[in-house]
Design a protein around this motif. Structure first.
Motif, PDB file in Angstrom:
ATOM      1  N   LEU A 190       0.830  -1.191   0.000  1.00  0.00           N
ATOM      2  CA  LEU A 190       0.000   0.000   0.000  1.00  0.00           C
ATOM      3  C   LEU A 190       0.869   1.246   0.000  1.00  0.00           C
ATOM      4  O   LEU A 190       1.985   1.238   0.508  1.00  0.00           O
ATOM      5  N   PRO A 191       0.338   2.359  -0.575  1.00  0.00           N
ATOM      6  CA  PRO A 191       1.084   3.610  -0.554  1.00  0.00           C
ATOM      7  C   PRO A 191       1.350   4.038   0.885  1.00  0.00           C
ATOM      8  O   PRO A 191       0.556   3.769   1.793  1.00  0.00           O
ATOM      9  N   LEU A 228       0.414  14.146  -6.312  1.00  0.00           N
ATOM     10  CA  LEU A 228      -0.024  13.066  -7.179  1.00  0.00           C
ATOM     11  C   LEU A 228       1.189  12.379  -7.798  1.00  0.00           C
ATOM     12  O   LEU A 228       2.208  13.024  -8.065  1.00  0.00           O
ATOM     13  N   PRO A 229       1.093  11.081  -8.066  1.00  0.00           N
ATOM     14  CA  PRO A 229       2.203  10.397  -8.748  1.00  0.00           C
ATOM     15  C   PRO A 229       2.392  10.949 -10.152  1.00  0.00           C
ATOM     16  O   PRO A 229       1.452  11.472 -10.769  1.00  0.00           O
ATOM     17  N   ASP A 230       3.605  10.834 -10.666  1.00  0.00           N
ATOM     18  CA  ASP A 230       3.921  11.404 -11.973  1.00  0.00           C
ATOM     19  C   ASP A 230       3.098  10.800 -13.097  1.00  0.00           C
ATOM     20  O   ASP A 230       2.840  11.454 -14.113  1.00  0.00           O
ATOM     21  N   ARG A 286      -7.486   9.519  -0.576  1.00  0.00           N
ATOM     22  CA  ARG A 286      -7.008   9.330  -1.956  1.00  0.00           C
ATOM     23  C   ARG A 286      -6.104   8.114  -2.014  1.00  0.00           C
ATOM     24  O   ARG A 286      -5.318   7.865  -1.095  1.00  0.00           O
ATOM     25  N   ILE A 287      -6.236   7.345  -3.099  1.00  0.00           N
ATOM     26  CA  ILE A 287      -5.339   6.209  -3.314  1.00  0.00           C
ATOM     27  C   ILE A 287      -4.991   6.121  -4.789  1.00  0.00           C
ATOM     28  O   ILE A 287      -5.851   6.278  -5.664  1.00  0.00           O
ATOM     29  N   VAL A 312      -6.114   7.239 -10.210  1.00  0.00           N
ATOM     30  CA  VAL A 312      -6.137   7.793  -8.859  1.00  0.00           C
ATOM     31  C   VAL A 312      -7.587   7.909  -8.422  1.00  0.00           C
ATOM     32  O   VAL A 312      -8.413   8.516  -9.116  1.00  0.00           O
ATOM     33  N   LEU A 313      -7.911   7.303  -7.290  1.00  0.00           N
ATOM     34  CA  LEU A 313      -9.266   7.347  -6.762  1.00  0.00           C
ATOM     35  C   LEU A 313      -9.361   8.390  -5.658  1.00  0.00           C
ATOM     36  O   LEU A 313      -8.582   8.363  -4.699  1.00  0.00           O
ATOM     37  N   TYR A 314     -10.297   9.302  -5.816  1.00  0.00           N
ATOM     38  CA  TYR A 314     -10.647  10.237  -4.758  1.00  0.00           C
ATOM     39  C   TYR A 314     -11.879   9.661  -4.052  1.00  0.00           C
ATOM     40  O   TYR A 314     -12.936   9.517  -4.669  1.00  0.00           O
ATOM     41  N   LEU A 315     -11.717   9.333  -2.797  1.00  0.00           N
ATOM     42  CA  LEU A 315     -12.755   8.618  -2.050  1.00  0.00           C
ATOM     43  C   LEU A 315     -13.544   9.587  -1.185  1.00  0.00           C
ATOM     44  O   LEU A 315     -12.978  10.275  -0.321  1.00  0.00           O
ATOM     45  N   PHE A 316     -14.848   9.641  -1.413  1.00  0.00           N
ATOM     46  CA  PHE A 316     -15.735  10.503  -0.641  1.00  0.00           C
ATOM     47  C   PHE A 316     -16.686   9.624   0.177  1.00  0.00           C
ATOM     48  O   PHE A 316     -17.538   8.940  -0.383  1.00  0.00           O
TER      49      PHE A 316
END
Length: 207
Positions: free
Chosen positions: A11-12, A19-21, A85-86, A93-97
């Motif tokens: 996991l990150p 954000l990753p490149d 965020r993951i 990239v998932l933004y989790l709400f």
């Protein structure tokens, strides 16, 4: 999304901000479900940034309006959103709400769900009926979704997958998985099931 992400072996690390490149697909995802099902815990377990929480302590004033059946030990509740965020492989990239679970916060639903591509619906198999209203909201919004049964220690184990699918009145193509919201790898697997469903649900020319 060009292709399905592969499961992460590690996991990150929490605490990153950039954000990753290789980030190229930024996706808003709802993590939803009834009160006390583990939404905040799941976002905590996977987020690579410090999660945002809007939790407040439950008080005597909430007793007449919040159904605590099955979650008597719960002491806090989300009153607006959880956010995390993951980053997945393939530049996704998932933004989790995370949404509040109580009826009294339903007025926030339209604002929180706006722009989401899909939803991960957490379900507690000890109280299946508590999930009906949330599933109705997701379906009314037209959001593709996956269902993840949070593995509470005392959750019943005698139900078959088909019995659970029937109890929730799920369509045959709706992904249904089991996860432990406390475990990051398990929670990522549930999110991957949703992402794969979103990819499969897109027209072939758009994948």
């Amino acid at each position: 999304m060009a292709s399905a992400p592969s499961s992460t072996s590690e996991l990150p690390r929490a605490g990153g901000t950039h954000l990753p490149d290789d980030a190229r697909d930024l996706v808003k995802i709802l993590v939803t479900g009834p009160f006390g099902v583990g939404k905040t815990t799941l976002i905590d377990s996977v987020s690579e940034i410090r999660p945002l929480h809007t939790e407040e302590h439950l008080t005597e004033a909430s007793v007449p309006v919040d159904d605590l059946d099955g979650v008597r030990e719960k002491e806090t509740t989300t009153v607006a959103i959880d956010f995390g965020r993951i980053s997945l492989s393939g530049g996704i990239v998932l933004y989790l709400f995370g949404t509040p679970g109580q009826e009294r916060f339903r007025t926030l639903w339209d604002d929180i769900s706006y722009g989401a591509l899909g939803a991960l619906v957490l379900v507690d198999s000890r109280r299946i009926d508590a999930s009906f209203d949330v599933l109705g909201l997701v379906e009314e919004a037209g959001l593709p979704y996956a269902v993840a049964f949070n593995a509470f220690p005392d959750a019943p184990s005698h139900y078959t997958g088909e019995q659970l699918r029937t109890a929730l009145d799920l369509q045959p193509g709706t992904p249904m998985v089991t996860c432990d919201a406390r475990d990051g790898h398990s929670s990522v697997d549930a999110l991957l099931a949703l992402v794969q469903h979103l990819i499969d649900d897109r027209p072939a020319e758009a994948r």
